[in-house]
Design a protein around this motif. Sequence first.
Motif, PDB file in Angstrom:
ATOM      1  N   TYR A 256       0.829  -1.210   0.000  1.00  0.00           N
ATOM      2  CA  TYR A 256       0.000   0.000   0.000  1.00  0.00           C
ATOM      3  C   TYR A 256       0.869   1.270   0.000  1.00  0.00           C
ATOM      4  O   TYR A 256       0.464   2.296   0.531  1.00  0.00           O
ATOM      5  CB  TYR A 256      -0.924  -0.004   1.218  1.00  0.00           C
ATOM      6  N   TYR A 259      -0.728   4.609  -1.246  1.00  0.00           N
ATOM      7  CA  TYR A 259      -1.573   5.284  -0.246  1.00  0.00           C
ATOM      8  C   TYR A 259      -0.699   6.008   0.775  1.00  0.00           C
ATOM      9  O   TYR A 259      -0.943   7.173   1.106  1.00  0.00           O
ATOM     10  CB  TYR A 259      -2.475   4.271   0.465  1.00  0.00           C
ATOM     11  N   ASP A 262       0.965   9.186  -0.496  1.00  0.00           N
ATOM     12  CA  ASP A 262       0.050  10.343  -0.557  1.00  0.00           C
ATOM     13  C   ASP A 262      -0.008  11.056   0.796  1.00  0.00           C
ATOM     14  O   ASP A 262      -0.048  12.292   0.857  1.00  0.00           O
ATOM     15  CB  ASP A 262      -1.355   9.883  -0.968  1.00  0.00           C
TER      16      ASP A 262
END
Length: 350
Positions: A256, A259, A262
């Motif tokens: 991930y 994610y 970000d």
Amino acid sequence: MGWKDIIKSDYKGYKVNIPDLPIKLSRNENPYDIPLYIKEEILKKLAETPWNRYPDGSAKNLKNKLSDFLGVSPENLLLGTGSGEVIQIIFNGLLIEGDKVVLPIPTFPLYEKLLQQKNVRIIKTYLNEKDFSLDFEKLRETFKNSPKLLILTNPNNPTGNFLIKEKDLEKISDFSGFVLIDEAYFEFSGLTFLPYINQLPNLLILRTFSKAFSSAGIRLGYLIANSRVIEYLDNFRLPYNLNIFSQIAGEILLSYWDYLKDKIDIIKKEKERVYKEMKTMEGIIVYPSLTNFILFRSDKKDEILKRCQENGISLRDFSKEPLLENCLRVSIGDRKENDLFLKILSEVLS
């Protein structure tokens, strides 16, 4: 000899006495928790894994996934229960009583505390008082003492700046011992010395999942180094040092990264916003930062701490550390937390 003679009565370990308040801007943690859907994926795999069996002692699956993520061989990696355990493995493997270690000051306090356990001679080289930069001429003077280890936290904690850049490598190229570069905040700074691990066999790079991966509670850190060095240091790692939760969580979190990246970008933008706002205030000196925290100095340090604590905010007080008189460190929180901190700071300084 009695038991009282065995105890090192003058040794005090690394303990952080910070009030447990709702808004934690004191420990450089990521303000964004792992989303529930990722936690559920981790817990599902954890539930499917036998708990009555020891974990994989080599953490093969996690190591393979991390090696793919970093673009290095699994043989270049050593994993530990947080970077703290990795530091202990390095010290246990490389240092004996009486060895010399070069440590720029101020830096991450854990290093000095763990070195004191080894009864080594710590050669302190103080950073430039104005901007906390590393004076390489002074640093090179310490090489005459034939130190076995040089420790560089990069970016440095708690000052937030680089101690070394790529162009500076040639200035320490003749250092005969090991060079440990702590890159705990690499994902925020963007500078890494990872490409040099094969051409510089004495280079050790330390990383953690605690900051960028929102995983301080998982306790997962790792070392990147030449494969022969890793093979040697692995002899000083306890068997089964990573439990099944740490291994599974680390493996899934790497999937991930988009994610997580970000969120890192959001933190970096918030850091710049908070920094610019603080720079407009009178009565404080604010230091540039390449991390997820900001160091600042104010004669009203005690009042700032008091008002923040009254409003449920914890900061880190570094005022007793060398060169850091009246200095506080604030970790970057979410926007609401940062706004409250800025409001209190503005009120105290106005």
